[in-house]
Design an enzyme around this catalytic site. Structure first.
Site, PDB file in Angstrom:
ATOM      1  N   THR A 133       0.821  -1.211   0.000  1.00  9.18           N
ATOM      2  CA  THR A 133       0.000   0.000   0.000  1.00  9.18           C
ATOM      3  C   THR A 133       0.856   1.262   0.000  1.00  9.18           C
ATOM      4  OG1 THR A 133      -1.527   1.266   1.400  1.00  9.18           O
ATOM      5  CG2 THR A 133      -0.091  -0.246   2.536  1.00  9.18           C
ATOM      6  N   ASP A 134       0.271   2.353  -0.500  1.00 12.11           N
ATOM      7  CA  ASP A 134       0.983   3.642  -0.443  1.00 12.11           C
ATOM      8  C   ASP A 134       1.075   4.181   0.982  1.00 12.11           C
ATOM      9  OD1 ASP A 134      -1.688   4.354  -0.074  1.00 12.11           O
ATOM     10  OD2 ASP A 134      -1.758   5.820  -1.701  1.00 12.11           O
ATOM     11  N   GLU A 135       0.285   3.596   1.917  1.00 13.64           N
ATOM     12  CA  GLU A 135       0.283   4.130   3.290  1.00 13.64           C
ATOM     13  C   GLU A 135       1.623   3.930   3.995  1.00 13.64           C
ATOM     14  OE1 GLU A 135      -3.110   3.524   5.751  1.00 13.64           O
ATOM     15  OE2 GLU A 135      -4.507   3.641   4.077  1.00 13.64           O
ATOM     16  N   LYS A 139       2.344  -3.214   7.318  1.00  8.74           N
ATOM     17  CA  LYS A 139       2.570  -3.380   5.869  1.00  8.74           C
ATOM     18  C   LYS A 139       4.014  -2.972   5.533  1.00  8.74           C
ATOM     19  CE  LYS A 139       0.048  -4.465   3.037  1.00  8.74           C
ATOM     20  NZ  LYS A 139      -0.349  -5.815   2.511  1.00  8.74           N
ATOM     21  N   TYR A 184      -1.712  -0.323  11.110  1.00  6.11           N
ATOM     22  CA  TYR A 184      -1.874  -1.025   9.820  1.00  6.11           C
ATOM     23  C   TYR A 184      -0.681  -0.756   8.917  1.00  6.11           C
ATOM     24  CZ  TYR A 184      -3.227  -1.503   4.909  1.00  6.11           C
ATOM     25  OH  TYR A 184      -3.218  -1.786   3.556  1.00  6.11           O
TER      26      TYR A 184
HETATM   27  P1  NAD Z   1      -9.721  -7.107   2.368  1.00  4.47           P
HETATM   28  O1  NAD Z   1      -9.687  -6.784   3.811  1.00  4.47           O
HETATM   29  O2  NAD Z   1     -10.958  -6.837   1.579  1.00  4.47           O
HETATM   30  O3  NAD Z   1      -9.382  -8.666   2.155  1.00  4.47           O
HETATM   31  C1  NAD Z   1      -8.352  -9.303   2.854  1.00  4.47           C
HETATM   32  C2  NAD Z   1      -8.502 -10.810   2.631  1.00  4.47           C
HETATM   33  O4  NAD Z   1      -7.446 -11.469   3.353  1.00  4.47           O
HETATM   34  C3  NAD Z   1      -9.828 -11.369   3.174  1.00  4.47           C
HETATM   35  O5  NAD Z   1     -10.393 -12.256   2.239  1.00  4.47           O
HETATM   36  C4  NAD Z   1      -9.415 -12.098   4.435  1.00  4.47           C
HETATM   37  O6  NAD Z   1     -10.255 -13.196   4.746  1.00  4.47           O
HETATM   38  C5  NAD Z   1      -8.011 -12.544   4.089  1.00  4.47           C
HETATM   39  N1  NAD Z   1      -7.197 -12.777   5.284  1.00  4.47           N
HETATM   40  C6  NAD Z   1      -7.059 -11.965   6.363  1.00  4.47           C
HETATM   41  N2  NAD Z   1      -6.274 -12.541   7.278  1.00  4.47           N
HETATM   42  C7  NAD Z   1      -5.888 -13.729   6.758  1.00  4.47           C
HETATM   43  C8  NAD Z   1      -5.066 -14.771   7.228  1.00  4.47           C
HETATM   44  N3  NAD Z   1      -4.482 -14.718   8.441  1.00  4.47           N
HETATM   45  N4  NAD Z   1      -4.880 -15.856   6.441  1.00  4.47           N
HETATM   46  C9  NAD Z   1      -5.467 -15.926   5.211  1.00  4.47           C
HETATM   47  N5  NAD Z   1      -6.274 -14.978   4.728  1.00  4.47           N
HETATM   48  C10 NAD Z   1      -6.477 -13.890   5.500  1.00  4.47           C
HETATM   49  O7  NAD Z   1      -8.470  -6.370   1.741  1.00  4.47           O
HETATM   50  P2  NAD Z   1      -8.254  -5.680   0.318  1.00  4.47           P
HETATM   51  O8  NAD Z   1      -8.736  -4.292   0.389  1.00  4.47           O
HETATM   52  O9  NAD Z   1      -8.739  -6.593  -0.725  1.00  4.47           O
HETATM   53  O10 NAD Z   1      -6.657  -5.615   0.291  1.00  4.47           O
HETATM   54  C11 NAD Z   1      -5.899  -6.688  -0.266  1.00  4.47           C
HETATM   55  C12 NAD Z   1      -4.419  -6.326  -0.211  1.00  4.47           C
HETATM   56  O11 NAD Z   1      -4.197  -5.114  -0.946  1.00  4.47           O
HETATM   57  C13 NAD Z   1      -3.889  -6.048   1.196  1.00  4.47           C
HETATM   58  O12 NAD Z   1      -2.589  -6.578   1.292  1.00  4.47           O
HETATM   59  C14 NAD Z   1      -3.868  -4.534   1.304  1.00  4.47           C
HETATM   60  O13 NAD Z   1      -2.884  -4.105   2.205  1.00  4.47           O
HETATM   61  C15 NAD Z   1      -3.529  -4.164  -0.124  1.00  4.47           C
HETATM   62  N6  NAD Z   1      -3.996  -2.830  -0.564  1.00  4.47           N
HETATM   63  C16 NAD Z   1      -5.312  -2.471  -0.422  1.00  4.47           C
HETATM   64  C17 NAD Z   1      -5.742  -1.236  -0.921  1.00  4.47           C
HETATM   65  C18 NAD Z   1      -7.187  -0.799  -0.808  1.00  4.47           C
HETATM   66  O14 NAD Z   1      -7.504   0.341  -1.151  1.00  4.47           O
HETATM   67  N7  NAD Z   1      -8.117  -1.638  -0.367  1.00  4.47           N
HETATM   68  C19 NAD Z   1      -4.834  -0.383  -1.541  1.00  4.47           C
HETATM   69  C20 NAD Z   1      -3.484  -0.792  -1.654  1.00  4.47           C
HETATM   70  C21 NAD Z   1      -3.101  -2.027  -1.181  1.00  4.47           C
HETATM   71  O1  DAU Z   2      -4.143   3.969   0.494  1.00  5.58           O
HETATM   72  C1  DAU Z   2      -4.384   2.596   0.411  1.00  5.58           C
HETATM   73  C2  DAU Z   2      -5.200   2.162   1.602  1.00  5.58           C
HETATM   74  O2  DAU Z   2      -6.526   2.621   1.375  1.00  5.58           O
HETATM   75  C3  DAU Z   2      -5.188   0.658   1.837  1.00  5.58           C
HETATM   76  O3  DAU Z   2      -3.892   0.249   2.142  1.00  5.58           O
HETATM   77  C4  DAU Z   2      -6.138   0.279   2.981  1.00  5.58           C
HETATM   78  O4  DAU Z   2      -6.186  -1.112   3.131  1.00  5.58           O
HETATM   79  C5  DAU Z   2      -7.515   0.801   2.646  1.00  5.58           C
HETATM   80  O5  DAU Z   2      -8.397   0.533   3.718  1.00  5.58           O
HETATM   81  C6  DAU Z   2      -7.457   2.302   2.381  1.00  5.58           C
HETATM   82  O6  DAU Z   2      -7.124   3.016   3.600  1.00  5.58           O
HETATM   83  P1  DAU Z   2      -7.875   4.381   4.025  1.00  5.58           P
HETATM   84  O7  DAU Z   2      -7.742   4.520   5.480  1.00  5.58           O
HETATM   85  O8  DAU Z   2      -7.441   5.495   3.156  1.00  5.58           O
HETATM   86  O9  DAU Z   2      -9.379   3.973   3.581  1.00  5.58           O
HETATM   87  P2  DAU Z   2     -10.801   4.139   4.283  1.00  5.58           P
HETATM   88  O10 DAU Z   2     -11.805   3.640   3.292  1.00  5.58           O
HETATM   89  O11 DAU Z   2     -10.855   3.588   5.643  1.00  5.58           O
HETATM   90  O12 DAU Z   2     -10.937   5.733   4.403  1.00  5.58           O
HETATM   91  C7  DAU Z   2     -10.782   6.575   3.286  1.00  5.58           C
HETATM   92  C8  DAU Z   2     -10.853   8.015   3.787  1.00  5.58           C
HETATM   93  O13 DAU Z   2     -12.187   8.302   4.224  1.00  5.58           O
HETATM   94  C9  DAU Z   2      -9.958   8.288   4.979  1.00  5.58           C
HETATM   95  O14 DAU Z   2      -9.430   9.603   4.867  1.00  5.58           O
HETATM   96  C10 DAU Z   2     -10.888   8.200   6.188  1.00  5.58           C
HETATM   97  C11 DAU Z   2     -12.214   8.684   5.619  1.00  5.58           C
HETATM   98  N1  DAU Z   2     -13.446   8.081   6.180  1.00  5.58           N
HETATM   99  C12 DAU Z   2     -13.510   6.739   6.309  1.00  5.58           C
HETATM  100  C13 DAU Z   2     -14.660   6.135   6.768  1.00  5.58           C
HETATM  101  C14 DAU Z   2     -14.756   4.624   6.915  1.00  5.58           C
HETATM  102  C15 DAU Z   2     -14.518   8.908   6.498  1.00  5.58           C
HETATM  103  O15 DAU Z   2     -14.474  10.141   6.370  1.00  5.58           O
HETATM  104  N2  DAU Z   2     -15.668   8.308   6.947  1.00  5.58           N
HETATM  105  C16 DAU Z   2     -15.797   6.956   7.100  1.00  5.58           C
HETATM  106  O16 DAU Z   2     -16.878   6.473   7.499  1.00  5.58           O
END
Ligand code: NAD
Ligand code: DAU
Length: 331
Positions: free
Chosen positions: A120-122, A151, A147
């Site tokens: 992730t970019d975080e 990562k 988190y």
């Molecule tokens: P998500 O939370 O929707 O899904 C995570 C999956 O991992 C789930 O299916 C869960 O059951 C599985 N999991 C969790 N713990 C586990 C374990 N101990 N063993 C096996 N499986 C397990 O997450 P996502 O948003 O699909 O993110 C997927 C990947 O992409 C992550 O590594 C996250 O850091 C990365 N990522 C997410 C975003 C985003 O915006 N969502 C952006 C950049 C990177």
């Molecule tokens: O940048 C990549 C990341 O993006 C991933 O690595 C994470 O797994 C993914 O969850 C996401 O992280 P964020 O914290 O940016 O996403 P989230 O959807 O939780 O929140 C997006 C923005 O919205 C953040 O600035 C917080 C805000 N927010 C979030 C929620 C849930 C609100 O204002 N209200 C809300 O109810």
């Protein structure tokens, strides 16, 4: 090609598996997923006959080793991913994100299998709101939350395993994804489903925080490109020039759903809330010739709203429990 996808029942992983099956019906795809609260069999229902789903934990060294031994490549998505959950209880993030990645690394090392690690970019921390700088591959790591710290730790393990053991691994750090099958705890699906269930959307703090939105299919397309053509040992940043502040996203969404754009509640801010993320994806464009296809955010958001309207059976059962947890936290 025998592909092992960890976390393939989550949001991005399930979309990845769908596209893998569409693009390469000849591949043998195995999903390893613990089916935590964030994973669901239903997300893989459209492809269930074309894949193997193994319910198991990515920290289970024996299981991971056996599955990796039978694979040509691993794409590692499995993680705990929600910042608010990490703030409430960081322990599962340490276990899955750090020990889980260590477990995958040891297995690919033992069996000589290619790995792509999804990050992730975080990990880079926050950017200022008033400075146009964006993250690049050489931006120093500076994670803010439990988190992003886990990562970042996982990414460091991958780099060390490449250097010390010659593991053939690439890393990608992507910005915020949106699209179908995203859990309703996350910002965009939470607000859409709040409107669909007659609740008011909830904005943290001032809403000035900026996220760099990318459609999940573009993220996965870039992961494919890196898996096929990326250079082992390299880190690639994935983004689609999608910077928007949260208030703008929320007001756009409300208008698209036929509501007054100010029809939302402001709730207490997230602790340590990062101000801005922004990716400079130019090396992915220049070196691997990748470019996003979903360049119209409004169109992607409209399609995502439609998906949630049409798939209440997928998210409905999750919604009340998620909102009850947010209510306990005053959000
Ligand atoms: P998500 O939370 O929707 O899904 C995570 C999956 O991992 C789930 O299916 C869960 O059951 C599985 N999991 C969790 N713990 C586990 C374990 N101990 N063993 C096996 N499986 C397990 O997450 P996502 O948003 O699909 O993110 C997927 C990947 O992409 C992550 O590594 C996250 O850091 C990365 N990522 C997410 C975003 C985003 O915006 N969502 C952006 C950049 C990177
Ligand atoms: O940048 C990549 C990341 O993006 C991933 O690595 C994470 O797994 C993914 O969850 C996401 O992280 P964020 O914290 O940016 O996403 P989230 O959807 O939780 O929140 C997006 C923005 O919205 C953040 O600035 C917080 C805000 N927010 C979030 C929620 C849930 C609100 O204002 N209200 C809300 O109810």
């Amino acid at each position: 090609m025998r592909l092992l996808v960890t976390g393939g029942a989550g949001f991005i992983g399930a979309n990845f598996v769908h596209s893998a099956v569409r693009a390469h019906p000849e591949y043998a795809v195995t999903v390893l997923d613990a089916l935590t609260y964030a994973g669901s069999r239903e997300s893989l229902a459209p492809v269930e006959d074309q894949i193997r789903l193994v319910q198991g934990d990515v920290t289970d060294a024996g299981l991971v080793s056996r599955l990796v031994a039978d694979s040509d490549a691993v794409v590692h998505f499995a993680a705990e991913t929600h910042v608010d959950n990490a703030l409430a209880d960081p322990e599962p993030f340490l276990r899955t994100n750090v020990i889980g990645t260590f477990t995958v690394l040891e297995a690919v090392r033992r069996h000589g299998v290619r790995l792509h690690h999804v990050s992730t970019d975080e990990v880079y921390g926050e950017l200022a709101l008033d400075n146009p700088a964006r993250f690049t591959e050489s931006t120093p790591y500076n994670p803010s939350s439990p988190y992003s710290a886990t990562k970042a730790a996982a990414d460091m393990l991958v780099r060390a395993w490449v250097r010390s053991y010659g593991v053939r691994a690439t890393i990608s750090n992507c910005s915020n994804n949106y699209g179908p099958y995203q859990h309703v705890e996350k910002f965009i699906p939470r607000q859409i489903t709040n409107v669909l269930t007659g609740r008011r959307p909830k904005l943290y703090g001032s809403g000035a925080n900026i996220r760099d939105w990318i459609h999940v299919d573009d993220h996965n397309d870039a992961v494919w490109r890196i898996l096929e053509s990326g250079q082992p040992g390299r880190t690639y940043l994935i983004g689609a020039d999608g910077e928007r502040d949260n208030l703008t996203v929320l007001r756009t969404l409300l208008k698209m759903m036929g509501h007054d754009p100010d029809d939302f509640d402001r709730v207490p801010d997230r602790a340590g809330h990062d101000l801005r993320y922004a990716i400079d994806p130019s090396s992915l464009y220049d070196e691997l010739g990748w470019a996003p296809k979903h360049t119209d955010f409004d169109e992607g958001l409209r399609a995502t709203i439609e998906w949630y309207r049409n798939n209440e059976s997928w998210w409905g059962p999750l919604k009340d429990a998620v909102e009850a947890r947010y209510e306990q936290r005053g959000q």
